[in-house]
Design an enzyme around this catalytic site. Structure first.
Site, PDB file in Angstrom:
ATOM      1  N   ARG A  40     -11.711  25.187  21.336  1.00 23.31           N
ATOM      2  CA  ARG A  40     -10.727  24.796  21.455  1.00 23.31           C
ATOM      3  C   ARG A  40     -11.191  23.245  22.074  1.00 23.31           C
ATOM      4  O   ARG A  40      -9.756  22.325  22.447  1.00 23.31           O
ATOM      5  CB  ARG A  40     -10.082  25.035  22.842  1.00 23.31           C
ATOM      6  CG  ARG A  40      -9.277  26.166  22.286  1.00 23.31           C
ATOM      7  CD  ARG A  40      -9.600  27.089  23.780  1.00 23.31           C
ATOM      8  NE  ARG A  40      -9.981  27.358  24.679  1.00 23.31           N
ATOM      9  CZ  ARG A  40     -10.857  29.013  24.385  1.00 23.31           C
ATOM     10  NH1 ARG A  40     -10.890  29.624  23.753  1.00 23.31           N
ATOM     11  NH2 ARG A  40     -11.870  29.100  25.985  1.00 23.31           N
ATOM     12  N   VAL A  81       0.961   8.780   5.232  1.00 24.07           N
ATOM     13  CA  VAL A  81      -0.284   9.375   4.195  1.00 24.07           C
ATOM     14  C   VAL A  81      -1.888   8.701   4.161  1.00 24.07           C
ATOM     15  O   VAL A  81      -1.344   7.901   5.043  1.00 24.07           O
ATOM     16  CB  VAL A  81       0.564   8.660   2.487  1.00 24.07           C
ATOM     17  CG1 VAL A  81       1.251   9.542   1.765  1.00 24.07           C
ATOM     18  CG2 VAL A  81       0.523   7.281   2.979  1.00 24.07           C
ATOM     19  N   TYR A 136       1.248  -1.300  -0.111  1.00 19.89           N
ATOM     20  CA  TYR A 136      -0.110   0.140  -0.150  1.00 19.89           C
ATOM     21  C   TYR A 136       0.975   1.125  -0.122  1.00 19.89           C
ATOM     22  O   TYR A 136       0.476   2.182  -0.554  1.00 19.89           O
ATOM     23  CB  TYR A 136      -1.126  -0.479   0.995  1.00 19.89           C
ATOM     24  CG  TYR A 136      -2.085  -1.296   1.140  1.00 19.89           C
ATOM     25  CD1 TYR A 136      -3.021  -0.786  -0.123  1.00 19.89           C
ATOM     26  CD2 TYR A 136      -2.096  -2.600   1.356  1.00 19.89           C
ATOM     27  CE1 TYR A 136      -4.098  -1.762   0.183  1.00 19.89           C
ATOM     28  CE2 TYR A 136      -2.718  -3.886   1.378  1.00 19.89           C
ATOM     29  CZ  TYR A 136      -4.210  -3.247   0.969  1.00 19.89           C
ATOM     30  OH  TYR A 136      -5.121  -3.551   0.923  1.00 19.89           O
ATOM     31  N   ASP A 183       9.030  -7.298  -4.644  1.00 22.32           N
ATOM     32  CA  ASP A 183       8.317  -8.026  -4.010  1.00 22.32           C
ATOM     33  C   ASP A 183       8.198  -9.574  -4.118  1.00 22.32           C
ATOM     34  O   ASP A 183       8.489 -10.312  -5.175  1.00 22.32           O
ATOM     35  CB  ASP A 183       6.369  -7.499  -3.750  1.00 22.32           C
ATOM     36  CG  ASP A 183       6.017  -7.921  -3.214  1.00 22.32           C
ATOM     37  OD1 ASP A 183       5.306  -6.467  -3.028  1.00 22.32           O
ATOM     38  OD2 ASP A 183       5.402  -8.420  -2.718  1.00 22.32           O
ATOM     39  N   LYS A 236       7.077   9.425  13.684  1.00 16.12           N
ATOM     40  CA  LYS A 236       5.581   8.628  12.595  1.00 16.12           C
ATOM     41  C   LYS A 236       5.257   8.009  14.283  1.00 16.12           C
ATOM     42  O   LYS A 236       4.257   8.168  13.922  1.00 16.12           O
ATOM     43  CB  LYS A 236       6.468   7.572  11.456  1.00 16.12           C
ATOM     44  CG  LYS A 236       5.711   6.899  10.592  1.00 16.12           C
ATOM     45  CD  LYS A 236       4.523   7.726  10.727  1.00 16.12           C
ATOM     46  CE  LYS A 236       2.863   7.058  10.206  1.00 16.12           C
ATOM     47  NZ  LYS A 236       3.586   5.272   8.876  1.00 16.12           N
ATOM     48  N   GLY A 280      -7.947  -0.120  13.683  1.00 15.33           N
ATOM     49  CA  GLY A 280      -7.320  -0.625  12.702  1.00 15.33           C
ATOM     50  C   GLY A 280      -5.918  -0.567  11.382  1.00 15.33           C
ATOM     51  O   GLY A 280      -5.553   0.763  12.069  1.00 15.33           O
ATOM     52  N   CYS A 294      -1.469   1.375  10.706  1.00 10.87           N
ATOM     53  CA  CYS A 294       0.027   2.627  11.600  1.00 10.87           C
ATOM     54  C   CYS A 294      -0.300   2.193  13.317  1.00 10.87           C
ATOM     55  O   CYS A 294       0.270   2.221  13.997  1.00 10.87           O
ATOM     56  CB  CYS A 294       0.336   4.109  10.593  1.00 10.87           C
ATOM     57  SG  CYS A 294       0.885   4.118   9.094  1.00 10.87           S
ATOM     58  N   LYS A 313     -11.153   0.401   7.606  1.00 11.20           N
ATOM     59  CA  LYS A 313     -11.936   2.233   7.475  1.00 11.20           C
ATOM     60  C   LYS A 313     -12.138   2.205   6.257  1.00 11.20           C
ATOM     61  O   LYS A 313     -12.490   1.670   5.827  1.00 11.20           O
ATOM     62  CB  LYS A 313     -10.214   3.614   7.766  1.00 11.20           C
ATOM     63  CG  LYS A 313     -10.097   3.341   6.689  1.00 11.20           C
ATOM     64  CD  LYS A 313      -8.945   4.635   6.435  1.00 11.20           C
ATOM     65  CE  LYS A 313      -9.395   5.434   5.981  1.00 11.20           C
ATOM     66  NZ  LYS A 313      -8.953   7.244   6.158  1.00 11.20           N
TER      67      LYS A 313
END
Length: 421
Positions: free
Chosen positions: A256, A165, A13, A33, A216, A267, A270, A336
């Site tokens: 705020r 991303v 991905y 790959d 990250k 999920g 990341c 997602k």
């Protein structure tokens, strides 16, 4: 020193879109790959993942001869490693990162490295992984020098540059987003910036490798903590008979306050993974990050309990029916909305647990999958209309556009995303 040929190791991905972006700038790109199907698909000018606009870019790059895929690394001027960093398969309360994919990728490219090459680790990794990769490369190629031994005079430059991303927007964000560049030396960073500026319009911000790795992890851990607050709030509101989505909407009217939306869990490759890298490195210090992970990881179990309650309610309404006559439809399997990515998906975990309840029929609706390759025993992949028409209990797990644009189905609804109001 220019980069005429670029090799991307791992065509998933992140790796495939990255390879495609370099190729779209007329760079010769070799994608590597271990998945023969992925390699064959790309070499036909097609893609094996779902990502808007990527298919056209890959098709053009392959047709014009700038992109090819292979299962074995070939010589290049720069190597970008974008392979998975999962957890080790053990029963530890704190998952331990598995760097074996990075090690294998390092050992695979080592034979074709030459003086002047640049190696970049893009894989999201625990702090210290880039230095470890450099050690693996040095062990495999004692005839070359690396930054950890000779600094700026190294034959091979090494850096870390994590991707930042959003799935579904990868092509645009690869170009527009700022990049964090963490070289093992100043020269390593400068060369990495030169490489990424081939297509990146965002700012390339230089730091060291360890800080780039931690950046990250910090971004995704912050997001995980915020989601955990929303998920915990949804559980509290359910117990107090309060509409959590109305509550959050009201609270967010404060100038705020910006509370995120709750869901069935967290999920993806990341947010559901990266915080554990921090916790595993510093278990005594990362208390809040650890607790957020526990909250989000426990949410699927809570959703399954809601489904069990719905089954009981249905049988009370229809005392002549048995559990074997109950049909449950689960809407969404991806981690997602509007993508096909099932990695670390809480929806998948929930459907797997529902399938173990021994009810009559379990239906799954995932409009972004053409086939149900990840088989869950006893679950039938079907379409939205069939599920709406035939199910007694409807479990909304992912807020795909198709679901948001359809009417609330008849029957008992367990809505984990709040789309039905």
């Amino acid at each position: 020193m220019s980069f005429n040929t670029i090799s991307v190791i791992g065509l998933g991905y992140i790796g495939l879109p990255t390879a495609a972006m370099f190729a779209s700038r007329k760079k010769n790109v070799i994608g590597v790959d271990v998945n023969q199907h992925a390699v064959d698909t790309i070499n036909r000018g097609e893609i094996h993942i779902v990502e808007p606009d990527l298919d056209m870019i890959v098709h053009a790059a392959v047709t014009e001869g700038y992109l090819k895929a292979t299962t074995s690394p070939e010589p290049a001027d720069a190597f970008l490693i974008a392979v998975p960093t999962p957890f080790k398969n053990n029963d530890s309360a704190i998952p331990e990162p598995d760097l074996s994919y990075i090690k294998k990728a390092s050992e695979a490219i080592a034979p074709v490295l030459k003086k002047g090459d640049l190696v970049i680790l893009e894989s999201t990794s625990p702090v210290g992984a880039t230095e470890q990769m450099a050690e693996w490369l040095a062990a495999a190629r004692p005839d070359l020098t690396f930054p950890q031994a000779v600094g700026e005079d190294a034959d091979v430059n090494v850096a870390h540059c994590p991707e930042r991303v959003l799935p579904g927007h990868v092509v645009r964000e690869l170009v527009e987003n700022d990049r964090v560049i963490g070289g093992m030396t100043a020269k390593c960073s400068a060369r990495a910036v030169e490489l990424y500026k081939t297509f990146v319009r965002g700012e390339c911000v230089i730091t060291n490798a360890r800080t780039a790795e931690m950046a990250k992890l910090t971004e995704n851990s912050c997001r995980d903590v915020q989601i955990a607050f929303a998920n915990e709030l949804s559980i509290i509101c359910d117990k107090l008979d309060i509409d959590v989505w109305e509550l959050i909407s009201l609270a967010n009217r404060h100038p705020r306050i910006n509370i995120l939306q709750p869901g069935p869990g967290v999920g993806g490759h990341c947010i559901a993974v990266d915080p554990w890298f921090i916790v595993s490195n510093t278990p005594d210090e990362a208390k809040l990050i650890h607790q957020a992970r526990l909250v989000n990881d426990s949410k699927p179990k809570w959703v399954v309990e809601k489904v069990k309650k719905a089954i009981s309610e249905l049988l009370l309404m229809h005392p002549n029916r048995s559990v074997s006559e109950v049909t449950i439809a689960c809407y969404g399997l991806a981690f997602k909305a509007d993508i096909d990515d099932l990695r670390e998906s809480p929806a998948m975990k929930i459907v797997e647990q529902i399938a173990k309840l021994n009810v009559g029929t379990i239906l799954a609706v995932e409009p972004n999958l053409e086939s149900f390759n990840t088989v869950i025993h006893g679950v039938e992949l079907t379409d939205l209309h069939y599920a709406n028409t035939n199910a007694d209990i409807h479990v909304l797990l992912v807020d795909h556009a198709q679901f948001k644009n359809s009417a609330k189905p008849d029957g008992i609804v367990v809505d984990t995303k709040g789309i039905y109001g």
